[in-house]
Design a protein around this motif. Structure first.
Motif, PDB file in Angstrom:
ATOM      1  N   THR A 138     -11.560 -52.446  19.000  1.00 43.20           N
ATOM      2  CA  THR A 138     -12.729 -52.293  18.137  1.00 43.20           C
ATOM      3  C   THR A 138     -12.441 -51.131  17.200  1.00 43.20           C
ATOM      4  O   THR A 138     -11.522 -50.346  17.437  1.00 43.20           O
ATOM      5  CB  THR A 138     -14.001 -51.976  18.925  1.00 43.20           C
ATOM      6  OG1 THR A 138     -13.817 -50.732  19.569  1.00 43.20           O
ATOM      7  CG2 THR A 138     -14.281 -53.047  19.950  1.00 43.20           C
ATOM      8  N   ASN A 139     -13.234 -51.054  16.154  1.00 45.95           N
ATOM      9  CA  ASN A 139     -12.947 -50.053  15.136  1.00 45.95           C
ATOM     10  C   ASN A 139     -13.075 -48.632  15.660  1.00 45.95           C
ATOM     11  O   ASN A 139     -12.360 -47.732  15.253  1.00 45.95           O
ATOM     12  CB  ASN A 139     -13.853 -50.277  13.926  1.00 45.95           C
ATOM     13  CG  ASN A 139     -15.304 -50.274  14.304  1.00 45.95           C
ATOM     14  OD1 ASN A 139     -15.649 -50.164  15.483  1.00 45.95           O
ATOM     15  ND2 ASN A 139     -16.167 -50.405  13.325  1.00 45.95           N
ATOM     16  N   GLY A 140     -13.998 -48.438  16.607  1.00 47.39           N
ATOM     17  CA  GLY A 140     -14.233 -47.082  17.096  1.00 47.39           C
ATOM     18  C   GLY A 140     -12.979 -46.444  17.645  1.00 47.39           C
ATOM     19  O   GLY A 140     -12.739 -45.250  17.466  1.00 47.39           O
ATOM     20  N   PHE A 147     -14.165 -55.874  14.522  1.00 47.52           N
ATOM     21  CA  PHE A 147     -12.874 -56.353  14.992  1.00 47.52           C
ATOM     22  C   PHE A 147     -11.794 -56.280  13.919  1.00 47.52           C
ATOM     23  O   PHE A 147     -10.636 -56.038  14.215  1.00 47.52           O
ATOM     24  CB  PHE A 147     -13.005 -57.774  15.533  1.00 47.52           C
ATOM     25  CG  PHE A 147     -13.758 -57.793  16.827  1.00 47.52           C
ATOM     26  CD1 PHE A 147     -13.230 -57.155  17.941  1.00 47.52           C
ATOM     27  CD2 PHE A 147     -14.995 -58.405  16.938  1.00 47.52           C
ATOM     28  CE1 PHE A 147     -13.917 -57.147  19.146  1.00 47.52           C
ATOM     29  CE2 PHE A 147     -15.682 -58.397  18.127  1.00 47.52           C
ATOM     30  CZ  PHE A 147     -15.155 -57.762  19.241  1.00 47.52           C
ATOM     31  N   TRP A 148     -12.207 -56.505  12.703  1.00 50.69           N
ATOM     32  CA  TRP A 148     -11.226 -56.417  11.626  1.00 50.69           C
ATOM     33  C   TRP A 148     -10.578 -55.029  11.611  1.00 50.69           C
ATOM     34  O   TRP A 148      -9.353 -54.885  11.607  1.00 50.69           O
ATOM     35  CB  TRP A 148     -11.921 -56.725  10.289  1.00 50.69           C
ATOM     36  CG  TRP A 148     -11.003 -56.859   9.127  1.00 50.69           C
ATOM     37  CD1 TRP A 148      -9.638 -56.777   9.137  1.00 50.69           C
ATOM     38  CD2 TRP A 148     -11.389 -57.111   7.779  1.00 50.69           C
ATOM     39  NE1 TRP A 148      -9.160 -56.968   7.882  1.00 50.69           N
ATOM     40  CE2 TRP A 148     -10.189 -57.170   7.021  1.00 50.69           C
ATOM     41  CE3 TRP A 148     -12.598 -57.297   7.125  1.00 50.69           C
ATOM     42  CZ2 TRP A 148     -10.202 -57.401   5.644  1.00 50.69           C
ATOM     43  CZ3 TRP A 148     -12.605 -57.524   5.767  1.00 50.69           C
ATOM     44  CH2 TRP A 148     -11.423 -57.579   5.032  1.00 50.69           C
ATOM     45  N   ILE A 149     -11.440 -54.025  11.611  1.00 53.32           N
ATOM     46  CA  ILE A 149     -10.892 -52.673  11.593  1.00 53.32           C
ATOM     47  C   ILE A 149     -10.151 -52.389  12.892  1.00 53.32           C
ATOM     48  O   ILE A 149      -9.146 -51.701  12.924  1.00 53.32           O
ATOM     49  CB  ILE A 149     -12.011 -51.644  11.359  1.00 53.32           C
ATOM     50  CG1 ILE A 149     -12.724 -51.927  10.045  1.00 53.32           C
ATOM     51  CG2 ILE A 149     -11.454 -50.240  11.355  1.00 53.32           C
ATOM     52  CD1 ILE A 149     -13.864 -50.988   9.754  1.00 53.32           C
ATOM     53  N   PRO A 151      -6.423 -52.318  11.275  1.00 48.58           N
ATOM     54  CA  PRO A 151      -6.984 -51.178  10.528  1.00 48.58           C
ATOM     55  C   PRO A 151      -6.204 -50.870   9.261  1.00 48.58           C
ATOM     56  O   PRO A 151      -6.719 -50.210   8.370  1.00 48.58           O
ATOM     57  CB  PRO A 151      -6.901 -50.025  11.511  1.00 48.58           C
ATOM     58  CG  PRO A 151      -5.822 -50.402  12.445  1.00 48.58           C
ATOM     59  CD  PRO A 151      -5.857 -51.896  12.564  1.00 48.58           C
ATOM     60  N   ASN A 152      -4.969 -51.350   9.199  1.00 44.62           N
ATOM     61  CA  ASN A 152      -4.182 -51.017   8.009  1.00 44.62           C
ATOM     62  C   ASN A 152      -4.827 -51.523   6.739  1.00 44.62           C
ATOM     63  O   ASN A 152      -4.618 -50.968   5.667  1.00 44.62           O
ATOM     64  CB  ASN A 152      -2.791 -51.601   8.146  1.00 44.62           C
ATOM     65  CG  ASN A 152      -1.955 -50.747   9.062  1.00 44.62           C
ATOM     66  OD1 ASN A 152      -2.312 -49.597   9.310  1.00 44.62           O
ATOM     67  ND2 ASN A 152      -0.881 -51.293   9.579  1.00 44.62           N
ATOM     68  N   ALA A 153      -5.598 -52.591   6.872  1.00 48.34           N
ATOM     69  CA  ALA A 153      -6.282 -53.102   5.692  1.00 48.34           C
ATOM     70  C   ALA A 153      -7.172 -52.030   5.089  1.00 48.34           C
ATOM     71  O   ALA A 153      -7.454 -52.039   3.902  1.00 48.34           O
ATOM     72  CB  ALA A 153      -7.104 -54.326   6.066  1.00 48.34           C
TER      73      ALA A 153
END
Lengths: 171, 478, 639, 100, 512
Positions: free
Chosen positions: E396-398, E469-471, E475-477
């Motif tokens: 997850t992004n966190g 979820f994307w991040i 996360p490189n995006a």
């Protein structure tokens, strides 16, 4: 010596009368004492070669303004005034403040240095006569303030009417 | 010179707007005798002011031996006065009917008072200054007591009058001292004499500056010479309060700036020492006392006291930048303050005073537009962007900082933050409480126009302040 | 050859399908998705195993995950011998337990959810073991922790279940705290967190010290111990073991899969994986060994007196995990892994059997209410008996070989604490045998002690459950045969297989000694079984008498040494108390808010004073003006 | 020759007596008279300056001051009358409808 | 040196983004008050249009430079050299996108929950959006400050008009707190203007060096504004009240965007303008950050109010952000920026979720809930996703943000890293406990029979789930945007003039 004595008399009487004016219980008495005070001030003006000013002091101040005061006083008919107290409770505080300011101001004016002398020397005025000199100035150099003064008086008239008239004319 | 035949008529060009103003004011005074509809008189007043405004543009120069100066500085102030008159008249038309004082004198007194202000702004000599001040003051005393049958109005007039005369006496004492010290009453002559003789620091000069400061502080309602303001603002007819909160204050600043910057320019260190504590006290007392008010007019009175404190910063800065910021601020202040009063006036209706803050409860629900307008004015008075009030304050603080008074600017911003509390309270009452009583709005075309002008100006200047600032800078002598 | 990607991603796909469509569409058919996926993984795993056996090691990046300056990490896979072993263990157990669950969870209202979680767990576990860098390992690590949380708290409407899940997660976080810092230290030391460069460079830092929080410490020891923190949490070692017994709140298949066979062994896997680092620090190894030894003893003693069938097995798990750490701590990583591998089978089996018993007993867990179940559920009985024999270290069974290797290497290895942990290990072997058979005897032998209704209800479990039992039973018996030591004529294939990754410690002992160690462990095992038989079959009044005689000791053991209470007393309650009474009550309310509200209040107060000054009386106004004049005049002129 | 300072001191004293009267008397009319006293004090100093500086400006200012004083008197007394009609008192300490 | 890359999209994209919502708000004025549906749909369309317009920022952004992009510059107040100067770089671009996205969600979440003064509500939201985007795009200090303060008005109304029972107190507290902070910054800005020779241009200002003592003063003046907004300990107490009392949309905007501005301010202004002071103050900043992390987290353990708990968790999470920023290294800074986005997404989503259930039950007390997972399974699952993101679970992004921050923090100061990591433990504690008390255990009578969330609500949350979820997975995006800008910024900070010894001497001087 004589001028000093003369001044001394007037100064003493002016101060005395001022105190009397503001301490009288009866406002009418105050006005009366003030009349006397104004005469003395006028006397002082004479002593300072300002005859015209002395004249209007008597005529306008004493004759018009004070009479107006008296008139209003009588209109209001303040009888109970004689029974109630004259000063607010905290008058010693007022006395303290005024005395303190006075002391400081006296300290400041002690070292007074007057500005540059102008051309209206006593001889010049004597030659021109005071009223004429004053009048010329008033109607040339001081024409503008003079006109403003007229407006001030006009406003005073309007104001007095607006405030004091009895009937309302509003629809 | 002393010979009357040698008298040359002074150039009347610069003074033409004042002359026309006098004539028109007299005309309006007389027209009351023939015109029965007072709205027509109001309309004429606005037309007269428009004419005068038009004339203002072409009349510059110094005349009457330097007693009258029509420069950019005075011009800008006169613009503010004209604006003040127009807006005041617009919001008065219906109001004075409701208050049952629909007299023609009302308009002519406003015009005379404005004339006094114009003279003050243009005064190049202490004598004209004094007379202009008295002309303005006497008219305003009368206006404050215009509701003859209202005890509060009487009391307001009485307090204003007595304290005003008291303050004038101090002014006269100051004038007499400076006259004795320099032998002249001409501002420029005083200035050159002081710097020439190096009089800065002379106790009598200081004393006389104090006396001037006292008298002018009284006019701009600066602490501790502000005590009259809350009572008078409350008691006077609301339209007059609006008028007073802008006009005499601006005129006070006009003479304050003119006298202290021109005549006492050389003694800056002394008079900043006088004005800084006054400014701080003014901001403090104005903002803090406003917090616990329950009457909106009183609250706005304290608010106007506080604003005087901010504006003093520009004077204290003592630069033309500072003066420009003062001009800019006063111009903006005219819009936002009269705008606020316009809303206050709208709440006054037959049999309903509408000057309690609690009367604003739930206004957003009953009258959303009025509430939204009030919101804009309140935020502008607080100085929150994008309203004009912010730009005004921002420029003031800039000038203070540029003159090296950063700490003073910090003090000012803190008090300005405190001020948010009571301005927000109005917004809070309007938007966040439920209406208790059904408030009737007494709208009229005049008020609508006034509100439209003020709100557009407040927002427009807030976003595009450039024009006003550059004009103010030109006026302040850039 | 990127088939291996199917291994983790098939379960992931199953998870996604189940969680998105399970509730509305799949419902009772959810298990098909999961089972097919995990079976597919198993097949690919077996194929991959042959690749690895053939010497092909895979180390590939899938895509770049995080890039921040010099910190770069990818999602990547490393499949070497160690991974292959883990893969086999995970997919095999997982597949069997999936199947078992079909029977066990039949009719549960969250059926789809259960299988979704199982699939997710399998995915995470596979990501964990297949990672080629520490951060991905950490991902899997936390992922399995999450699934564990979900599955422990599966019956979420039970407070105890949701408490247990939460506890598991949070306790694990304490371990992960160290683990995470360990990863950071690795990055700061090596500039990368990929296994390969880290392990190959580790030797170069062997003698380096570093200032950590003001103390100069040996770098490798520090890193190893930080990583070990993670292991302690995940593998429920002292002092973070408290979550595992509570984790028994979850459905039994979960206990078998997660809390016995796979997830909890991740800690051992981590130590094994990081053996190049651990090997560089004698201190770290010693701590690992001692932690393992003490935990195993400690858990075993608690296991002696518990009555909850699953809890006993849980303590047994803790104890056996301690054994594995003991092995790793003496440098015998292969032995540890070997035990991990055998343990997975017999412990999963034990749990599943327990589940089967529970199934029959309608959820009853108390040993004291069972007895004589042998005749009702023979398959369960026999499989469980074999599992117990295996755990007790009876020769020939899987557990015997792995346990023996550990004890021998502890005894003979170069570790300074080797002999000490050997003694403990032997004692634990005895205790293990005792409590395992206590469980068998109390459950299956004697007379039924439950209610009449329960007795009426007793039955053997359905096929879906018994078949996995039988298959696991084969594992529990035979899985050890791949590692029969040379001494017994075996080839020690397991050890040889892992040697390239983990190395193998030198044994400093004679054959005679090796025989002796083996004999002692066998004796310990049999005496344990014998004692249990004596206590619970022959003279059943002895245990009662003993508990009365050693009441204090019994109380301590019964209450698990009061560790839960201790934590509650020193961590949980102080934290909440501090939050309530100090942070909210004092700092926020009395200090910060006092200022925040106090300043406006003070201003308001001042405002009211100012209002009072504004008396409405003219004289006062004038006086204040005059006073102002006085002050200014005095200020300006009296200098 | 009387020194200028003497006049200034006289003026200051009278001025402050006026201030004192303003601060302490309850009767509005007397307060008003106190203001007149203050104005007269200023006038004294102005005339004195005028004399000593040999300049007429001071005296001209005095004329204006007297004019304004007259105007003020008119308006002030009108206000007092209006107030007396509504309130029936001339004591300032009884006039605090508005405060705070 | 050319500092900007002109906008080559063919239209002034940033201006459009700022003024489209404002124009929308103005048009709303014309719509009849009674036509609520039109008001809602119109606002929704405007916000979606703004989002669509903002997409080129994501797609066309040049990641290979630290220069400002999409810039626009026009004279605004020429006499004071104030310009209308807009532009974004890798630090700000994501916030612009976040703002446009969040606004849509705020409109959606308020669809049925705002019943009174609907028109004013949507006007406030749209004005808010314009101001938020303005803050992130401004390259002129004056312009920045204008937007910065302009936000206060709609936010004040959002909290005060449509908030909970204690809304007035909260609104006033929010307003005064932030105002006091920002006015000090205003003076700081002015001082800077004169110090730099009469310019408000941020790019120009950041190329100059300022005397150390002045830097220190200004640093604290700016700190006052930014720290309140973040909010850092000990000026955080407005946040729980504001968050708790605000309507859902208000809380979301507050959490997702508004409090980011403080941290953004530190990055955009404090660091490059006062590099020496920032370096000298790093210990203090790290200490405050760590205190905030632990303090906020521990306090959450004792909260009984749903929104209040999330609010305090914001304090803790924003502590991570400031920690990352003042670690003054690449990982920390990038982590900090990413964490700002993450926190915006996650906490925003949590508030959205809480708002949804609040609309059904009208209670925020945790004790009034229990067993919600049984009655609202979809909702429970979605909430779980955000809970996990909040506690920083990998994928997850966190996690990405927190890990980078702790890495950076540890690099900068071991204690900071270690203590911050404890925040994660406590974070898991309070979030899971919260989740347990709300969703697990026996179904509370008060929530029995609640309807699960509907399609509109799912759509509202969907973007957030995707972002989580994307991040988390790729996360490189997002990190890719900031590499160059952060690198450039750190070069500026770390090469900023003075030697360590000189700073130490200066500090001694000041202490004396």
């Amino acid at each position: 010596m004589l001028p000093e004595l003369f001044f001394g008399y007037f100064a003493a009487v002016i101060i005395l009368l001022s105190v009397i004016v503001i301490t009288r219980r009866n406002p009418v008495h105050s006005v009366m004492w003030m009349l006397l005070l104004f005469f003395h001030i006028a006397g002082l003006y004479l002593f300072l070669n300002a005859e015209f000013i002395a004249a209007i002091q008597v005529i306008v101040y004493a004759g018009a303004i004070l009479v107006l005061f008296l008139f209003v006083l009588l209109l209001l008919n303040l009888r109970e005034e004689l029974k109630v107290k004259r000063f607010v409770g905290a008058w010693p505080a007022g006395l303290f403040i005024t005395t303190a300011i006075l002391v400081i101001v006296l300290g400041a004016v002690k070292s007074f240095v007057p500005g540059p002398a102008g051309k209206y020397s006593i001889e010049f005025i004597k030659q021109e006569t005071h009223t004429k000199a004053l009048g010329k100035l008033l109607y040339t150099d001081y024409l503008f303030p003079f006109e403003i003064a007229s407006l001030v008086l006009l406003v005073a008239i309007i104001g007095a009417i607006v405030l004091a008239k009895r009937k309302t004319r509003s629809k | 010179m002393t010979n009357l035949t040698g008298f040359i008529m002074p150039d009347l060009g610069p003074v033409m707007p004042e002359i026309v103003m006098t004539c028109l004011a007299l005309l309006i005074l007389l027209s009351e005798l023939v015109i029965k509809r007072k709205e027509t008189i109001a309309f004429f007043s606005i037309v007269s002011v428009a004419i005068v405004t038009y004339l203002l543009a072409g009349s510059t120069g110094t005349t009457f031996n330097g007693m009258f100066i029509a420069d950019g500085y005075s011009l800008f102030f006169k613009l503010i006065f004209m604006l003040n008159v127009i807006l005041t008249v617009l919001i008065s038309v219906k109001y004075i009917v409701i208050e049952k004082v629909n007299f023609g004198e009302y308009y002519s007194l406003i015009l005379f008072s404005t004339l006094g202000m114009m003279l003050m702004a243009s005064a190049g000599d202490l004598i004209t200054l004094y007379l202009g001040l008295e002309l303005m003051a006497l008219s305003t005393y009368v206006l404050a007591g215009f509701l003859r049958h209202d005890i509060k109005s009487n009391e307001a007039a009485m307090k204003y009058f007595l304290l005003g005369s008291f303050a004038s006496a101090f002014l006269l004492y100051g004038i007499s001292m400076i006259y004795g010290l320099t032998g002249t009453t001409d501002l420029h002559a005083i200035s050159s004499y002081i710097s020439q003789k190096g009089l800065s620091g002379n106790p009598v000069l200081t004393l006389s500056m104090i006396m001037f400061a006292v008298a002018f502080s009284f006019k701009i309602a600066a602490v501790p010479f502000h005590m009259w303001a809350p009572d008078v603002y409350e008691g006077a007819p609301t339209s007059v309060t609006a008028f007073m909160s802008v006009g005499p204050k601006a005129a006070g600043f006009a003479v304050l700036g003119r006298v202290f910057l021109t005549a006492f320019g050389a003694a800056r260190i002394e008079w900043t020492g006088i004005l800084i504590p006054i400014a701080i006290l003014t901001m403090a007392v104005g903002n803090i006392a406003a917090i616990s008010q329950t009457n909106i007019k009183r609250m706005l009175a304290y608010s106007s006291i506080a604003h005087a404190g901010y504006i003093l910063l520009g004077i204290i800065a003592g630069t033309s930048e500072g003066m420009a910021s003062v001009l800019n601020y006063l111009f903006i202040y005219a819009f936002m303050n009269i705008g606020a009063f316009a809303v206050v006036i709208m709440l006054r209706s037959e049999g309903f005073k509408g000057d309690n803050i609690s009367d604003y409860e739930g206004l957003a629900k009953t009258h959303p537009l009025a509430a939204a307008l009030m919101l804009v004015f309140m935020f502008s008075l607080t100085g929150i962007p994008p309203t004009a009030g912010f730009m005004g304050k921002f420029y003031l603080f800039m000038s203070a900082v540029s003159a090296g008074y950063t700490w003073l600017a910090v003090t000012a911003v803190i008090f300005s933050a405190i001020s948010a509390y009571f301005y927000l309270r109005i917004v809070m009452y309007m938007y966040m409480k439920e209406p208790k009583t059904a408030v009737q709005l007494s709208a009229s075309p005049g008020i609508a126009l006034a509100l439209a002008i003020t709100v557009i100006a407040v927002l427009l200047i807030g976003v595009f302040p450039s024009k006003v600032i550059s004009v103010a800078r030109i006026a302040a002598g850039f | 050859m990127s088939n291996y990607l199917l291994i983790p991603f098939l379960p992931l796909a199953a998870f996604l399908i189940n969680i998105l469509f399970g509730r509305k569409y799949l419902k009772e058919n959810s298990h098909w998705v999961s089972i097919l996926a995990v079976a597919g993984s198993w097949i690919v795993t077996v194929a991959t195993l042959f690749d690895v056996l053939a010497g092909r090691v895979i180390n590939e990046d899938l895509y770049s995950w995080i890039v921040s300056g010099e910190f770069k990490v990818s999602v990547g896979f490393l499949i070497d011998q160690l991974t292959a072993v883990m893969l086999i263990v995970v997919t095999t157990c997982s597949t069997l337990i999936h199947i078992y669950s079909v029977g066990y969870m039949h009719g549960d209202k969250g059926y789809y959810r259960f299988f979704a979680y199982l699939s997710l767990f399998t995915f995470c576990m596979l990501m964990l073991v297949m990672a080629n860098n520490f951060l991905q390992l950490y991902f899997g690590w936390e992922g399995v922790g999450l699934c564990s949380y979900f599955l422990i708290g599966y019956y979420f409407d039970k407070k105890s279940a949701s408490d247990a899940g939460k506890k598991a997660f949070i306790v694990n976080r304490f371990g992960d705290f160290g683990f995470g810092l360990g990863i950071i230290m690795i990055f700061l030391t090596f500039g990368t967190i990929y296994y390969e460069p880290v392990f190959s460079q580790a030797k170069g830092f062997a003698s380096q010290t570093i200032n950590f929080l003001g103390y100069d410490v040996h770098l490798m020891t520090l890193i190893a111990l930080l990583l070990f923190c993670g292991s302690i949490g995940k593998s429920a070692q002292m002092p973070l073991h408290v979550w595992l017994p509570d984790a028994m709140e979850g459905p039994t298949p979960v206990s078998a899969l997660i809390h016995a066979a796979t997830m909890v062994t991740a800690g051992v896997f981590l130590v094994a994986r990081c053996s190049p680092i651990f090997s560089l620090s004698e201190t770290a190894l010693m701590i690992v060994a001692l932690t393992g030894a003490i935990t195993s003893l400690f858990a075993a003693t608690i296991g002696l007196v518990q009555n909850d069938i699953k809890r006993i097995i849980a303590y047994s798990t803790i104890s056996q995990l301690g054994y594995m750490f003991l092995a790793a701590g003496v440098g015998a990583y292969t032995a540890g892994m070997f035990h991990l591998y055998t343990h997975a089978f017999f412990k999963a089996l034990l749990f599943l059997c327990a589940g089967s018993v529970m199934h029959a007993m309608s959820g009853e867990l108390d040993l004291q209410k069972m007895g004589g179940l042998k005749k009702y559920m023979p398959v369960t009985y026999w499989t469980m008996l074999f599992a117990s024999l295996s755990i007790a270290g009876v020769p020939g069974f899987a557990g015997f070989f792995s346990k023996d290797e550990i004890l021998w290497l502890a005894y003979s290895g170069s570790s300074p604490v080797g002999k000490f942990v050997w003694v403990i290990g032997t004692v634990v072997a005895f205790l293990t045998a005792f409590y395992s058979f206590r469980l068998i005897f109390l459950t299956f032998h004697g007379k039924f002690r439950g209610t009449h209704e329960q007795e009426h209800h007793l039955h053997e479990s359905p096929k879906a459950m018994t078949i996995p039992l039988v298959i696991l039973c084969i594992g529990a018996v035979a899985s050890g045969w791949v590692g029969i030591p040379h001494l017994l004529g075996g080839g020690a294939h397991f050890t040889e297989f892992l040697k390239p990754v983990l190395g193998h410690p030198e044994a400093h002992g004679t054959h005679a000694e090796e025989w002796m160690v083996m004999a002692i462990s066998i004796i310990a095992g049999f005496s344990g079984i014998g004692l249990a038989a004596l206590f619970y079959l022959v003279k059943t009044d002895i245990p009662v008498m003993l508990t009365q005689k050693f009441n204090a000791a019994y109380k301590i053991l019964w209450n698990k040494y009061y560790v839960d209470e201790l934590y509650s007393f020193i961590i949980v309650r102080p934290a909440i108390w501090t939050a309530k009474n100090i942070l909210i009550g004092i700092t926020d309310a009395r200090i910060i808010e006092a200022v925040v509200n106090g300043v406006p209040k003070g201003i308001g107060e001042f405002s009211r004073i100012l209002r009072k000054v504004q008396t409405g009386l003219l004289q006062h106004y004038a006086a204040i003006m005059a006073l102002g004049v006085l002050i200014i005049v005095a200020m300006m002129l009296l200098r | 020759m009387v020194p200028l300072n003497w006049y200034l001191m006289l003026s200051a004293v009278v001025f402050m007596i006026g201030v004192f009267g303003f601060l302490t008397r309850r009767n509005i009319i007397i307060m008003f008279m106190s203001i007149e006293l203050m104005l007269n004090a200023v006038n004294i100093s102005l005339v004195a300056f005028s004399h000593y500086l040999q300049d007429m400006r001071g005296q001209i200012l005095v004329i204006f001051i007297i004019t304004v004083a007259a105007a003020e008197a008119a308006i002030g007394l009108a206000i007092i009358i209006a107030l007396f009609r509504n309130k029936d008192t001339v004591h300032v300490d009884e006039m605090n409808e508005m405060k705070g | 040196m050319e500092q900007t890359i002109m906008n080559n999209l063919g239209f002034p994209i940033l201006s459009t983004l700022i003024f489209l919502p404002v124009a929308g708000a103005a048009l709303l004025l014309l719509i009849s008050r009674s036509n609520e549906n039109l008001i809602k749909w119109f606002s929704l369309i405007v916000s979606i249009a703004a989002f669509i317009i903002s997409i080129p920022l994501f797609a066309e952004f040049n990641k290979s430079t630290h220069l400002m992009q999409f810039t626009e510059k026009h004279a605004w107040i020429p006499s004071l050299n104030i310009n209308y100067h807009l532009g974004i770089d890798g630090i700000s671009v994501l916030f612009v996108l976040l703002s446009t996205l969040i606004t849509i969600l705020c409109v959606l979440i308020s669809w049925n929950s705002i019943k009174a003064k609907t028109k004013e509500f949507y006007i406030s939201i749209l004005i808010m959006e314009g101001a938020m985007i303005g803050v992130f795009c401004s390259l002129d200090f004056m312009l920045f400050y204008l937007f910065w303060e302009a936000m206060l008005i709609p936010m004040y109304l959002l909290i005060g008009v449509w908030g909970g029972t204690n809304r007035i107190y909260a609104a006033v507290k929010f307003f005064l707190f932030t105002l006091v902070g920002s006015v000090l910054m205003l003076v700081g800005i002015i001082v800077l203007y004169y110090q730099a020779g009469g310019t408000f241009d941020i790019l120009e200002l950041t190329t100059k060096t300022y005397p150390y003592k002045l830097q220190l003063w200004l640093f604290w003046a700016f700190f006052a504004a930014f720290a309140v907004k973040v909010p850092m300990f000990p000026v955080h107490t407005w946040l729980p009240d504001a968050h708790t009392e605000a309507p859902t949309a208000g809380s979301v905007i507050l959490a997702a965007v508004l409090i980011k501005m403080g941290a953004y301010g530190f990055i955009r202004f404090s660091l490059p303008l006062f590099p020496d002071a920032s370096k000298a103050m790093t210990p203090a900043m790290l200490t405050l950050s760590v205190i905030a992390i632990i303090y906020g987290a521990v306090i959450c353990l004792a909260q009984t109010d749903l929104k209040r708990l999330i609010a305090y968790s914001s304090v803790s999470h924003m502590g991570f952000v400031t920690l990352g920023i003042f670690a003054l290294n690449l990982q920390g800074m990038e982590g900090g920026i990413l964490q700002m986005i993450n926190h915006g997404v996650v906490t925003g989503a949590l508030f959205l979720s809480v708002g949804m259930i609040y609309d059904r039950t009208h209670t925020r007390q945790i004790a009034d809930y229990g067993g919600v997972a049984s009655v609202m399974p979809v909702y429970a699952s979605i909430f779980m996703v955000f809970t996990l993101a909040s506690i920083g679970l990998p994928a997850t992004n966190g996690f990405i943000g927190e890990f980078l921050i702790i890495l950076g923090g540890f690099k900068a100061n071991q204690w900071a890293g270690v203590l911050a990591a404890t925040g994660i433990i406590i974070g898991a504690g309070y979030m899971l406990w919260l989740y347990q008390r709300v969703f697990f255990m026996e179904t509370n009578q008060k929530v029995a029979g609640l309807a699960d969330i509907n399609l509109r609500e799912i759509i509202t949350l969907l973007p957030m789930i995707i972002l989580v979820f994307w991040i988390g997975v790729y996360p490189n995006a997002f990190l890719g945007f900031m590499h160059e800008s952060v690198k450039h910024l750190l070069e500026r900070v770390n090469s900023g003039g003075m030697h360590e010894a000189g700073i130490a001497k200066n500090i001694l001087e000041i202490i004396k």
